[in-house]
Design a protein around this motif. Sequence first.
Motif, PDB file in Angstrom:
ATOM      1  N   UNK A   5      67.193  36.074  -0.554  1.00 10.29           N
ATOM      2  CA  UNK A   5      68.474  36.776  -0.507  1.00 10.29           C
ATOM      3  C   UNK A   5      69.645  35.803  -0.342  1.00 10.29           C
ATOM      4  N   UNK A   6      69.370  34.610   0.226  1.00 10.78           N
ATOM      5  CA  UNK A   6      70.427  33.615   0.453  1.00 10.78           C
ATOM      6  C   UNK A   6      70.583  32.641  -0.710  1.00 10.78           C
ATOM      7  N   UNK A   7      69.493  32.347  -1.396  1.00  4.73           N
ATOM      8  CA  UNK A   7      69.508  31.307  -2.428  1.00  4.73           C
ATOM      9  C   UNK A   7      70.572  31.499  -3.512  1.00  4.73           C
ATOM     10  N   UNK A   8      70.830  32.725  -4.001  1.00  2.00           N
ATOM     11  CA  UNK A   8      71.875  32.874  -5.024  1.00  2.00           C
ATOM     12  C   UNK A   8      73.274  32.482  -4.542  1.00  2.00           C
ATOM     13  N   UNK A   9      73.488  32.498  -3.237  1.00  2.00           N
ATOM     14  CA  UNK A   9      74.764  32.048  -2.675  1.00  2.00           C
ATOM     15  C   UNK A   9      74.694  30.564  -2.313  1.00  2.00           C
ATOM     16  N   UNK A  10      73.544  30.137  -1.806  1.00  2.00           N
ATOM     17  CA  UNK A  10      73.387  28.778  -1.285  1.00  2.00           C
ATOM     18  C   UNK A  10      73.449  27.715  -2.374  1.00  2.00           C
ATOM     19  N   UNK A  11      72.719  27.894  -3.453  1.00  2.00           N
ATOM     20  CA  UNK A  11      72.638  26.847  -4.481  1.00  2.00           C
ATOM     21  C   UNK A  11      73.981  26.568  -5.169  1.00  2.00           C
ATOM     22  N   UNK A  12      74.740  27.588  -5.576  1.00  2.00           N
ATOM     23  CA  UNK A  12      76.057  27.289  -6.167  1.00  2.00           C
ATOM     24  C   UNK A  12      77.004  26.618  -5.154  1.00  2.00           C
ATOM     25  N   UNK A  13      76.941  27.052  -3.897  1.00  4.43           N
ATOM     26  CA  UNK A  13      77.778  26.448  -2.857  1.00  4.43           C
ATOM     27  C   UNK A  13      77.432  24.966  -2.695  1.00  4.43           C
ATOM     28  N   UNK A  14      76.142  24.661  -2.615  1.00  7.27           N
ATOM     29  CA  UNK A  14      75.708  23.269  -2.454  1.00  7.27           C
ATOM     30  C   UNK A  14      76.126  22.425  -3.656  1.00  7.27           C
ATOM     31  N   UNK A  15      76.029  22.985  -4.842  1.00  5.26           N
ATOM     32  CA  UNK A  15      76.426  22.254  -6.046  1.00  5.26           C
ATOM     33  C   UNK A  15      77.916  21.924  -6.012  1.00  5.26           C
ATOM     34  N   UNK A  16      78.748  22.875  -5.582  1.00  8.55           N
ATOM     35  CA  UNK A  16      80.196  22.644  -5.486  1.00  8.55           C
ATOM     36  C   UNK A  16      80.527  21.478  -4.556  1.00  8.55           C
ATOM     37  N   UNK A  17      79.707  21.313  -3.515  1.00  2.00           N
ATOM     38  CA  UNK A  17      79.948  20.259  -2.527  1.00  2.00           C
ATOM     39  C   UNK A  17      79.114  19.002  -2.785  1.00  2.00           C
TER      40      UNK A  17
END
Length: 112
Positions: A5-17
């Motif tokens: 449930x978290x991965x779809x939010x986590x991976x794009x966020x990590x990529x941005x940073x």
Amino acid sequence: MPYDILDPMLYPWAKRHGLHIYTECLDDEVRAIDIMDDQGVSYSVGIGQPNSDGYLQLWVTERSIGERPPGQKVKRQTIQATVSKFEEALESAYSLVSSRILDREHTRTTSN
């Protein structure tokens, strides 16, 4: 609730940073991020799985490379959030790490 449930939010966020997500530790599924500064201080953001009520915790931990002097404690702060506020909690954790790096007058190293 699993990390799914978290991965779809986590991976794009990590990529941005420009951050790498670790997903396994000692055969356990985890979600963790390491951030290193230019002087060898390492900061970790650990992400707990959401509970059945949709709450989760993030842990921001600061540690130096090598041995800690006797009596020096690892700095750790916990951030609590709901799944709906997960990205805000990630930004809070990242801001905390960034401010600690700046307070030391260090800079963040970047991942390749």
